[in-house]
Design a protein around this motif. Structure first.
Motif, mmCIF file in Angstrom:
data_model
loop_
_atom_site.group_PDB
_atom_site.id
_atom_site.type_symbol
_atom_site.label_atom_id
_atom_site.label_comp_id
_atom_site.label_asym_id
_atom_site.label_seq_id
_atom_site.Cartn_x
_atom_site.Cartn_y
_atom_site.Cartn_z
ATOM 1 N N ARG A 187 0.816 -1.218 0.000
ATOM 2 C CA ARG A 187 0.000 0.000 0.000
ATOM 3 C C ARG A 187 0.849 1.267 0.000
ATOM 4 O O ARG A 187 0.331 2.354 0.258
ATOM 5 N N SER A 188 2.129 1.136 -0.285
ATOM 6 C CA SER A 188 2.997 2.305 -0.342
ATOM 7 C C SER A 188 3.193 2.727 -1.796
ATOM 8 O O SER A 188 2.718 2.066 -2.720
ATOM 9 N N SER A 189 3.915 3.830 -2.002
ATOM 10 C CA SER A 189 4.173 4.342 -3.353
ATOM 11 C C SER A 189 5.549 3.930 -3.866
ATOM 12 O O SER A 189 6.034 4.478 -4.853
ATOM 13 N N PRO B 201 4.444 -0.882 -6.024
ATOM 14 C CA PRO B 201 3.373 -0.060 -5.435
ATOM 15 C C PRO B 201 1.994 -0.538 -5.892
ATOM 16 O O PRO B 201 1.733 -0.677 -7.097
#
Length: 237
Positions: A160-162, A197
């Protein structure tokens, strides 16, 4: 007569005319002063030696602390492999010990014609460590299996990160005394998983319950087994 009087007069005057001898002068420094001077020199030498000793001790302490720091950094990178070997060797935390391979167990019980009737509920749990921006859950809550049977379950992980994230998981089995009968045939534990991501993957767990679970008196009353996984973020090298 006159001569005797002169002689007596000479005797009385002679002591007064003879000059008095002076007491010899004392050499410097006196013994007490010399002892004081020696003590001062010794004290100065002792202070210098103590200062040198303290400086040496400080350097040794600094070197020790630097060595500990380096060892801790190295241990952080080796923690997961060491944890895996330790758990598999000791069964710590309910990790399955490696004595006989799963294939050997299945073959042995197949030759012996072992059958069981007791049903066990295997439940699944998922966690992530602090700083791990993943969603990590078991796809199913539980499965029911008999000793001597194998079963397949899935876990789902989502980044759930970029940024791409690499993670690695550890596991344990509870209760701990049941871990020796819980055998994983295929598992994602201790293997690095890299997710882009927003990427999501399903990870399988294929396991087998040893039939000896049913005949072990220690397993009496144990009808539930919990398989737990925890994902940790792998720091960039």
């Amino acid at each position: 007569m006159a001569m005797r009087q002169l002689a007596r007069l000479h005797q009385r005057l002679s002591p007064a005319l003879i000059p008095r001898q002076h007491a010899p002068s004392r050499a410097w420094p006196p013994a007490a002063d010399a002892a004081f001077l020696c003590r001062g020199l010794a004290s100065s030498a002792s202070s210098s030696a103590a200062a040198a000793g303290r400086e040496k001790s400080s350097r040794r302490t600094l070197g020790y602390l630097l060595g500990v720091a380096v060892a801790m950094v190295g241990a952080s990178y080796a923690a997961v492999p060491l944890y895996r070997r330790f758990c598999q060797a000791t069964g710590y935390g309910g990790t399955v010990q490696r004595r006989e391979s799963v294939e050997e167990k299945i073959s042995r019980h197949a030759r012996d014609g072992t059958t069981t009737s007791r049903e066990i509920i295997v439940q699944f749990n998922a966690d992530v460590a602090d700083g791990m921006p993943w969603k990590f859950i078991p796809t199913q809550r539980e499965v029911r299996v008999k000793p001597g049977e194998s079963a397949l379950a899935f876990y789902t992980a989502e980044n759930r990160s970029s940024a791409p994230i690499t993670g690695v998981s550890t596991y344990n089995v509870a209760p701990m005394k049941a871990a020796i009968y819980f055998n994983k045939i295929q598992c994602f534990c201790f293997e690095e998983q890299t997710l882009l991501p927003g990427e999501q993957i399903d990870m399988p767990v294929f396991f087998y319950i040893d039939p000896e679970f049913e005949t072990d008196p220690k397993m009496e009353g144990v009808n539930n087994i919990v398989l737990s996984y925890t994902f940790f973020k792998v720091n960039d090298s």
